[in-house]
Structures are given as structure tokens and as C-alpha cells.
Scaffold this active site. Structure first.
Site, PDB file in Angstrom:
ATOM      1  N   TYR A   1     -17.540  27.429  48.132  1.00 41.68           N
ATOM      2  CA  TYR A   1     -16.793  26.361  47.471  1.00 41.68           C
ATOM      3  C   TYR A   1     -15.634  26.884  46.618  1.00 41.68           C
ATOM      4  CZ  TYR A   1     -20.472  22.933  48.589  1.00 41.68           C
ATOM      5  OH  TYR A   1     -21.351  22.094  49.218  1.00 41.68           O
TER       6      TYR A   1
ATOM      7  N   ASN B   1       1.423  10.988   6.561  1.00 36.81           N
ATOM      8  CA  ASN B   1       0.539  10.036   7.221  1.00 36.81           C
ATOM      9  C   ASN B   1       0.940   9.906   8.687  1.00 36.81           C
ATOM     10  OD1 ASN B   1      -1.424   8.135   7.611  1.00 36.81           O
ATOM     11  ND2 ASN B   1      -0.795   6.826   5.903  1.00 36.81           N
TER      12      ASN B   1
ATOM     13  N   GLU C   1     -12.262   4.836   4.814  1.00 36.68           N
ATOM     14  CA  GLU C   1     -11.852   5.390   6.109  1.00 36.68           C
ATOM     15  C   GLU C   1     -13.132   5.783   6.848  1.00 36.68           C
ATOM     16  OE1 GLU C   1      -9.146   8.424   4.819  1.00 36.68           O
ATOM     17  OE2 GLU C   1      -7.828   6.962   3.859  1.00 36.68           O
TER      18      GLU C   1
ATOM     19  N   PHE D   1      -1.850   5.571  12.367  1.00 40.93           N
ATOM     20  CA  PHE D   1      -2.143   6.971  12.065  1.00 40.93           C
ATOM     21  C   PHE D   1      -3.428   7.455  12.732  1.00 40.93           C
ATOM     22  CE2 PHE D   1      -3.618   4.188   8.602  1.00 40.93           C
ATOM     23  CZ  PHE D   1      -4.992   4.304   8.809  1.00 40.93           C
TER      24      PHE D   1
ATOM     25  N   ARG E   1     -13.048  27.290  49.277  1.00 36.24           N
ATOM     26  CA  ARG E   1     -12.822  26.152  50.154  1.00 36.24           C
ATOM     27  C   ARG E   1     -12.461  24.880  49.389  1.00 36.24           C
ATOM     28  NH1 ARG E   1     -17.481  23.294  53.053  1.00 36.24           N
ATOM     29  NH2 ARG E   1     -18.614  25.152  52.409  1.00 36.24           N
TER      30      ARG E   1
ATOM     31  N   HIS F   1      -3.539  16.612  -1.656  1.00 38.84           N
ATOM     32  CA  HIS F   1      -3.968  16.544  -0.259  1.00 38.84           C
ATOM     33  C   HIS F   1      -3.840  17.879   0.471  1.00 38.84           C
ATOM     34  CE1 HIS F   1      -4.234  12.358  -1.019  1.00 38.84           C
ATOM     35  NE2 HIS F   1      -4.229  11.960   0.227  1.00 38.84           N
TER      36      HIS F   1
ATOM     37  N   TYR G   1       0.822  -1.208   0.000  1.00 40.24           N
ATOM     38  CA  TYR G   1       0.000   0.000   0.000  1.00 40.24           C
ATOM     39  C   TYR G   1       0.858   1.262   0.000  1.00 40.24           C
ATOM     40  CZ  TYR G   1      -2.981   3.773   1.640  1.00 40.24           C
ATOM     41  OH  TYR G   1      -3.630   4.971   1.750  1.00 40.24           O
TER      42      TYR G   1
END
Length: 509
Positions: A279, A196, A413, A328, A282, A84, A54
Site C-alpha cells: 500500500y 483582540n 469567556e 475574535f 500502490r 495581558h 465595551y
């Protein structure tokens, strides 16, 4: 100039900060050089033999079943980068970009990615010669890693895109020319090896976690100043109480506050003025402490991730095998950075409640909105509004990004982490929280100034009070307040108050 040597195994968070913000240079260890060379030799062998792997001899994502010839390998890797690079939004600040580049280089130096040594060295040379790719903040799903932003990181490396050189934005080609760095012609596996991974989300989250550690220290200082202003009861910080519920962050917070307040003549014991505090005073050890413990968890995850291999496929030279897996996927860090954002948001929440106690005369016994001439002057009225707006915004931002997923690449994906969004949200929450603390510092020192008796502040609070007063004067009549807020916030950004207090009381935890 100090240099950080990387080998893929020993990078620390402090190293990241040193490179990102102090301009330390970067070098490869001899061991890393050899590992990179061996992994590359195996990739070349796979290509020569035409093995189906791949991203090396196939396309990407849904196109993983499309075979790529040896002659097409260079075009495949270049096309990967330019296609990309789809980021949108404003560019990441330079410290984040340097951290991204360092983390990517460190992952490649581990020797499981198959990049050529000269390509990795070029990326490192860009860090050292101040060529910083212009990387848009938005566009990553956090799996398959940070594809879009990392593609923008690579564009100048191949003579494309935009980059900052010596602080000026220009084309990537021009930046490389002016710096004297030769662009790279990517070959098999290299484009994928460069983009990646989880380095963008990890860089943003790691720097935020580092800053959050210091903000938590400052929050202990700010509550101590508010304790001085409101004659807070110190019994609630007694170590005997916290030993019975021994969360480390809780114990540390109580210890910090008592150390900071040591010697104070303004704090009280239970029953002297009132039996119990609200609070927000405290329960500070429990509230601040829980956030400290959460950030400790995040830091442990960061320490793992910054030395992890998040590439795909992975090259196992000794076994002569390449495995296509899922390192990834950003889920381990997505959950952690969502937690980080929530932890920081709570610090702002309780700080804003203390601000309200300071400005509300029914709660403080002080003049309304900490002004001497209420009505004619508004004093800290709208400063509290601003703090309230910031914490309200944080509540929206604190919604987890990691519970969302949108399928991508034609459902190949089909589950993504949204970890980069989680990290970016945590960063924005941190910014808002730091400004709320800045307002509390101003309000508490203003409230202290209404004390007419000569009562000493604590050892640490006196130092913190003086640091605030160096940049923000006591408010006697209305003035433009945002300038004061910015000056107070600068003390947080440069960590000067924490440094000054620690010089007097010792390390805070």
C-alpha cells in the site's frame, strides 16, 4: 525593495510569505487611510458623548460592567497591554513575528477597529525598520483572540517589553530609539484594537500551510525515488483508475508521480516482477491526495481569515454603531489547523513505511539496512528508528486541540478555541514530517546506488537524485548520520529539490 500595500481586503498568502521571509516592506493604500481616519473619528465621538461601549468606556472581560471615564482612557489601554502580556516559552521566530504584525496591520487597515492612523503607521514602521517584538509562543486560548502574545507584540510599540532590532534582542524602548521610531501613547480603544484578534494563530497556521503545500510536492518526489529503488509498479498510477474516484488530490498525485518517473528504466509493470506493490507504494495517490485536499480546505480558510476583522467591538461608521460580538473566537481556524496537522502527519506516516521497506531485506531484496557490510556497519538502521520516533511523536501531536476548552475571565469567556495550540502543533508536525521525508530521500538514493545495471532514472527522479547527491554522498561505511539528515533536510527547507524537478517536468500539483 518590493512593497506590499494593505487595505484589509486583498492580502494573499504569497504576500504574507514575501513580507515574513523576504523582508518586503509594507504600506497603506489611500483608501485604507481614509477608512481608518473615519473609524477613529467615530470612536472619539463615542468617548466625547460618554456612550457605553465595551472596551472603550468600560473595562474588559468580567469587568465589562465597570465604567471608565474619558480621563482614564489612556491608563485603561496601557494597563490592558502590560497586564495581558503573560506569554511564556521561547519566542516565535522572526518570520512568524513579521507575519503576525502584517496580519494585525491588515485587519486594522480595514477600518472597523477605530485605531488612530498614527498608531497603525507606527506598527507598520516597526515592520519596515526591522523592530520585531519578542513574542512568547505560549499563553493564548485562541479567544478572545490571541490576547497574551499580541500584548507582547504591542509592548515595544509603547516603549516596553523586548524586541529584536537588526537581529539583536534588547529592550523595546532601546529598539525603538535605535530605529528612530517614536513609541505611542495609546488612547481609547487602541489597546483592544491591537490585541483582540486571531493574528497569531493565523500567522503560524498560514505559514505552515504554505510550507505543507511544498512538502506535499516533495513527498511525491520522494515516493518516486523509492519507486525507482524498489522497482515499483506504475500501473497503480494510471489516470483511468483515478478518473473513477475523482478526488482532485488523488488525480494530481498520480499525475505528478508519472511525470516525475517518465523515462525510467527501473520501474516495472504489473506482473513483470510482482503483481501488486504494498500500500505504501500502490496507494500513494489516495494517501498523498487526501492530504492535498485537506490542505486545500485549510488554504481556503486562511484566505478568508487573513482579510477578516477579528476585533471587538466593531465600529460601523456608516451606521454610527458599535457592536460587541465574537469575531475574535478562533474556532473556524482551530478546526482547520487541527486538520492541517493530521494531514501532514499522514505524509510522514506513509514515508516512514517506505523507509522501512527500503531498509528491510525481507521486503526490499536489498542488503539489510542499505549497508555493504552488515554487522560491522549499521547503515540506515537507526535512521529508520529516528523516522519512527518522529511519526510516533506526530501521532501524539495530532490529537485535536480544538476539542478542549477551559473557561476564563470568571466564566465570562466560557468557551475558547485553543486555535493557537492547534497551529503551533501543526507547525511542529510539519517539522517532524519534513525530517522523515529527508530520511526517505537519503534511503532511496542509497538503495538506487545498489543497482549494478546501467538503468536510467526518470526525468524528474534523476534531477532529485542528483540534488541529494550534491550534499549527501553514498554511504559505503558508517559515519555520523545526523549531519547527512540535516543536509538532506536543508534541501527541503530551501525548496531546492522541488524547484529543480519542476524546472524539468513542469509544475507539480
Amino acid at each position: 525593495m518590493t512593497k506590499v500595500y494593505i487595505d484589509g481586503n486583498s492580502l494573499t498568502l504569497q504576500d504574507i510569505v514575501d513580507v515574513a521571509r523576504k523582508n518586503y516592506t509594507v504600506g497603506l493604500t489611500d483608501e485604507a487611510v481614509e477608512k481608518v481616519k473615519k473609524a477613529r473619528a467615530f470612536v472619539d465621538k463615542l468617548v466625547d458623548e460618554g456612550k457605553v461601549v465595551y472596551g472603550i468606556t468600560t473595562g474588559f472581560g468580567k469587568f465589562s460592567d465597570v465604567m471608565i471615564s474619558k480621563d482614564e482612557a489612556k491608563d485603561l489601554q496601557r494597563n490592558l497591554i502590560i497586564s495581558h502580556a503573560c506569554g511564556v516559552g521561547k519566542y516565535f521566530p522572526i518570520d512568524v513575528v513579521r507575519a503576525i504584525m502584517l496580519l494585525r496591520a491588515n485587519a486594522l487597515a480595514k477600518g472597523f477597529s477605530g485605531i488612530r492612523l498614527e498608531t497603525l503607521q507606527t506598527l507598520i514602521e516597526m515592520i519596515n525598520k526591522e523592530v520585531y517584538p519578542a513574542i512568547p509562543e505560549k499563553g493564548s486560548l485562541g479567544a478572545s483572540g490571541d490576547l497574551a502574545p499580541l500584548a507582547h507584540m504591542v509592548l515595544p510599540l509603547i516603549g516596553e517589553g523586548e524586541a529584536y532590532y537588526k537581529g539583536q534582542l534588547m529592550s523595546g524602548k532601546e529598539a525603538m530609539e535605535k530605529s528612530g521610531i517614536n513609541p505611542v501613547a495609546l488612547t481609547s480603544k487602541e489597546g483592544l484594537a491591537l490585541i483582540n484578534g486571531t493574528q497569531v494563530l493565523t500567522a503560524v497556521g498560514a505559514l505552515t500551510a504554505f510550507d505543507a503545500m511544498n512538502l506535499l510536492k516533495l513527498s511525491d518526489i520522494s515516493v518516486s525515488l523509492t519507486m525507482e529503488a524498489l522497482n515499483g509498479i506504475t500501473d497503480a498510477y494510471d489516470p483511468r483508475t483515478h478518473a473513477l474516484r475523482p478526488h482532485q488530490g488523488q488525480i494530481n498525485t498520480a499525475k505528478n508521480v508519472l511525470n516525475i518517473l517518465e523515462g525510467s528504466e527501473r520501474t516495472t509493470r504489473q506482473g513483470e516482477i510482482r503483481v501488486q506493490d504494498a500500500y505504501s507504494l500502490r496507494c500513494t495517490p489516495q494517501i498523498h491526495g487526501a492530504s492535498k485536499d485537506a490542505i486545500k480546505y485549510v488554504l481556503d480558510k486562511v484566505a478568508l481569515e487573513i482579510n477578516a476583522v477579528t476585533d471587538n467591538p466593531l465600529i460601523f461608521v456608516d451606521d454610527e454603531y458599535a457592536i460587541s460580538g465574537g469575531n475574535f473566537h478562533g474556532q473556524p481556524m482551530a478546526l482547520a489547523f487541527d486538520f492541517l496537522g493530521i494531514a501532514i502527519a499522514e505524509i510522514a506516516n506513509v514515508s516512514e513505511r517506505r523507509i522501512e521497506r527500503l531498509v528491510n531485506p525481507q521486503l526490499s531484496g536489498l542488503p539489510a539496512f542499505l549497508t555493504e557490510h552488515g554487522g560491522l556497519h549499521s547503515g540506515f538502521m537507526i535512521a529508520q528508528y529516528a523516522a519512527a520516533a518522529l511519526v510516533s511523536e506526530n501521532k501524539v501531536l495530532a490529537h485535536p486541540a480544538s476539542v478542549d476548552s477551559i473557561p476564563s475571565s470568571a466564566n465570562q469567556e466560557d468557551h475558547v478555541s485553543m486555535g493557537t495550540i492547534a497551529a503551533r502543533k501543526a507547525r511542529e508536525i510539519y517539522y517532524n514530517a519534513s525530517r522523515v521525508i529527508a530520511i526517505e530521500l537519503m534511503a532511496s538514493t542509497q538503495a538506487i546506488d545498489f543497482e549494478t545495471a546501467d538503468k536510467k532514472l526518470g526525468k524528474g527522479t534523476k534531477v532529485a537524485y542528483d540534488k541529494v547527491r550534491e550534499v549527501v554522498e553514498t554511504l559505503h561505511e558508517d559515519r555520523v548520520m545526523y549531519k547527512d539528515i540535516n543536509k538532506s533536510a536543508a534541501l527541503i527547507d530551501n525548496n531546492s529539490i522541488v524547484d529543480a524537478v519542476e524546472a524539468v517536468v513542469g509544475e507539480l500539483y
